[in-house]
Design a protein around this motif. Sequence first.
Motif, PDB file in Angstrom:
ATOM      1  N   LEU A  19      20.284  14.178  72.072  1.00 24.07           N
ATOM      2  CA  LEU A  19      18.969  14.123  71.441  1.00 24.07           C
ATOM      3  C   LEU A  19      18.742  15.332  70.534  1.00 24.07           C
ATOM      4  O   LEU A  19      18.195  15.207  69.434  1.00 24.07           O
ATOM      5  CB  LEU A  19      17.872  14.041  72.498  1.00 24.07           C
ATOM      6  CG  LEU A  19      17.863  12.762  73.343  1.00 24.07           C
ATOM      7  CD1 LEU A  19      16.737  12.832  74.374  1.00 24.07           C
ATOM      8  CD2 LEU A  19      17.716  11.521  72.484  1.00 24.07           C
ATOM      9  N   GLU A  20      19.194  16.492  70.967  1.00 20.27           N
ATOM     10  CA  GLU A  20      19.061  17.680  70.124  1.00 20.27           C
ATOM     11  C   GLU A  20      19.939  17.567  68.877  1.00 20.27           C
ATOM     12  O   GLU A  20      19.547  17.973  67.781  1.00 20.27           O
ATOM     13  CB  GLU A  20      19.421  18.934  70.928  1.00 20.27           C
ATOM     14  CG  GLU A  20      19.261  20.240  70.160  1.00 20.27           C
ATOM     15  CD  GLU A  20      17.849  20.483  69.649  1.00 20.27           C
ATOM     16  OE1 GLU A  20      17.712  21.275  68.698  1.00 20.27           O
ATOM     17  OE2 GLU A  20      16.887  19.890  70.192  1.00 20.27           O
ATOM     18  N   ARG A  23      18.093  15.493  66.312  1.00 19.00           N
ATOM     19  CA  ARG A  23      17.068  16.284  65.619  1.00 19.00           C
ATOM     20  C   ARG A  23      17.711  17.190  64.563  1.00 19.00           C
ATOM     21  O   ARG A  23      17.241  17.281  63.420  1.00 19.00           O
ATOM     22  CB  ARG A  23      16.287  17.130  66.625  1.00 19.00           C
ATOM     23  CG  ARG A  23      15.465  16.345  67.649  1.00 19.00           C
ATOM     24  CD  ARG A  23      14.630  17.304  68.486  1.00 19.00           C
ATOM     25  NE  ARG A  23      13.979  16.635  69.601  1.00 19.00           N
ATOM     26  CZ  ARG A  23      14.443  16.608  70.840  1.00 19.00           C
ATOM     27  NH1 ARG A  23      15.580  17.228  71.135  1.00 19.00           N
ATOM     28  NH2 ARG A  23      13.791  15.977  71.801  1.00 19.00           N
ATOM     29  N   GLU A  26      19.043  15.278  61.435  1.00 21.14           N
ATOM     30  CA  GLU A  26      18.004  14.911  60.469  1.00 21.14           C
ATOM     31  C   GLU A  26      17.544  16.132  59.684  1.00 21.14           C
ATOM     32  O   GLU A  26      17.371  16.070  58.451  1.00 21.14           O
ATOM     33  CB  GLU A  26      16.834  14.242  61.187  1.00 21.14           C
ATOM     34  CG  GLU A  26      15.803  13.669  60.240  1.00 21.14           C
ATOM     35  CD  GLU A  26      14.863  12.684  60.916  1.00 21.14           C
ATOM     36  OE1 GLU A  26      14.146  11.976  60.168  1.00 21.14           O
ATOM     37  OE2 GLU A  26      14.828  12.606  62.161  1.00 21.14           O
ATOM     38  N   GLN A  27      17.386  17.248  60.364  1.00 17.96           N
ATOM     39  CA  GLN A  27      16.952  18.470  59.683  1.00 17.96           C
ATOM     40  C   GLN A  27      17.999  18.972  58.697  1.00 17.96           C
ATOM     41  O   GLN A  27      17.659  19.543  57.649  1.00 17.96           O
ATOM     42  CB  GLN A  27      16.647  19.554  60.720  1.00 17.96           C
ATOM     43  CG  GLN A  27      15.431  19.252  61.587  1.00 17.96           C
ATOM     44  CD  GLN A  27      15.352  20.138  62.829  1.00 17.96           C
ATOM     45  OE1 GLN A  27      16.204  21.021  63.031  1.00 17.96           O
ATOM     46  NE2 GLN A  27      14.347  19.913  63.655  1.00 17.96           N
ATOM     47  N   VAL A  62      12.687  10.456  68.856  1.00 16.59           N
ATOM     48  CA  VAL A  62      12.904  11.817  68.353  1.00 16.59           C
ATOM     49  C   VAL A  62      13.414  11.862  66.917  1.00 16.59           C
ATOM     50  O   VAL A  62      13.528  12.952  66.348  1.00 16.59           O
ATOM     51  CB  VAL A  62      13.883  12.604  69.259  1.00 16.59           C
ATOM     52  CG1 VAL A  62      13.363  12.670  70.689  1.00 16.59           C
ATOM     53  CG2 VAL A  62      15.287  12.031  69.211  1.00 16.59           C
ATOM     54  N   THR A  63      13.725  10.710  66.309  1.00 18.10           N
ATOM     55  CA  THR A  63      14.259  10.720  64.956  1.00 18.10           C
ATOM     56  C   THR A  63      13.775   9.491  64.205  1.00 18.10           C
ATOM     57  O   THR A  63      13.507   8.448  64.810  1.00 18.10           O
ATOM     58  CB  THR A  63      15.796  10.761  64.966  1.00 18.10           C
ATOM     59  OG1 THR A  63      16.289  10.761  63.615  1.00 18.10           O
ATOM     60  CG2 THR A  63      16.384   9.571  65.694  1.00 18.10           C
ATOM     61  N   SER A  64      13.698   9.614  62.894  1.00 22.38           N
ATOM     62  CA  SER A  64      13.357   8.474  62.047  1.00 22.38           C
ATOM     63  C   SER A  64      14.579   7.888  61.357  1.00 22.38           C
ATOM     64  O   SER A  64      14.458   7.011  60.506  1.00 22.38           O
ATOM     65  CB  SER A  64      12.337   8.905  60.988  1.00 22.38           C
ATOM     66  OG  SER A  64      12.899   9.881  60.121  1.00 22.38           O
TER      67      SER A  64
END
Length: 319
Positions: A19-20, A23, A26-27, A62-64
């Motif tokens: 999950l991290e 994130r 995406e960043q 947690v993400t798009s």
Amino acid sequence: MTTYGYFMSCEEFTPAELLEQARMAEQAGFRALAISDHFHPWNGEQGQSSFVWSMIGALAQVTSLPVTTLVTCPTVRMHPAINAQAAATSAVLTEGRFRFGVGTGEALNEHILGDAWPDATTRMQMLDEAVQVIRRLFTGESVTHHGNHYTVENARLYTLPATPPPLYVSGFGPQSAALAGRIGDGFVTMQPDADLVGQFRRGGGGDKPVLGGLKVCWDSDRDRAVKTVHRLWPNEQLPGELPQILPTPEHFQQATTLVSPEMTAAAGTFGNDPEEHLRAILAYVDADFDEVYVNQIGPDQRQFFDFYRQSVLPELSGD
């Protein structure tokens, strides 16, 4: 324009770590996510194997980014009807951003319930029939099916997305590429093989998307990166059908004693030279891939994402 995504390995990382990674991906500027679907890791050193459908539900929160399974075997371990329900719910949770990658699988994951592991021809026939069942269930109609491999009685999916998720079919040889062209909404293959992509397109794939992925190991020390990959992923260098037929992580550990560090070093992408990473990725672009997914091996995840954000992805933005 090619889409560049991050490939999450359920075999190597815990659910929280995955999950991290989503994130951070995406960043960093990755535009899509792929995730493996395994019951076992390839070897004990990898050490994880979370349930992909739980992971996709969590990723939706947690993400798009779009999420694709690379890939699910919908034929043995779980019945096609159950896979259809899982995929439909995933598409709803991700608001239509889920794509269902499917393939014929490996004994490593599929033999666990005591089923015989079929030969390659039979596995492709099972996948063909499974895809038919899944597509019918995606319509929302009641389905009864009595086929050569599967039976479905009065099954209907009630939780459905507005549009069914596309089915991307995996293949590594001419027959599977032709099958993907005939039954798939896209093609998944892991080597930048332009001939195989051409066989898919000529076999009915046309301009449907082709997806591929590669493993890399960012490290400030290239030799240390090679050691990391040789410890965690020596199975990448096993030839032929071995990855499809070996039944346990212990068998893979035995087989990979034949893989030397020199073999690993000659076949991968290591270290912190942007040009080496770019060459590896652009090989897929040159082979007419539409989406390329990169997986970082080892613990240096944040450094990898910083490196790609600063030095790799900006160089790919105009391809």
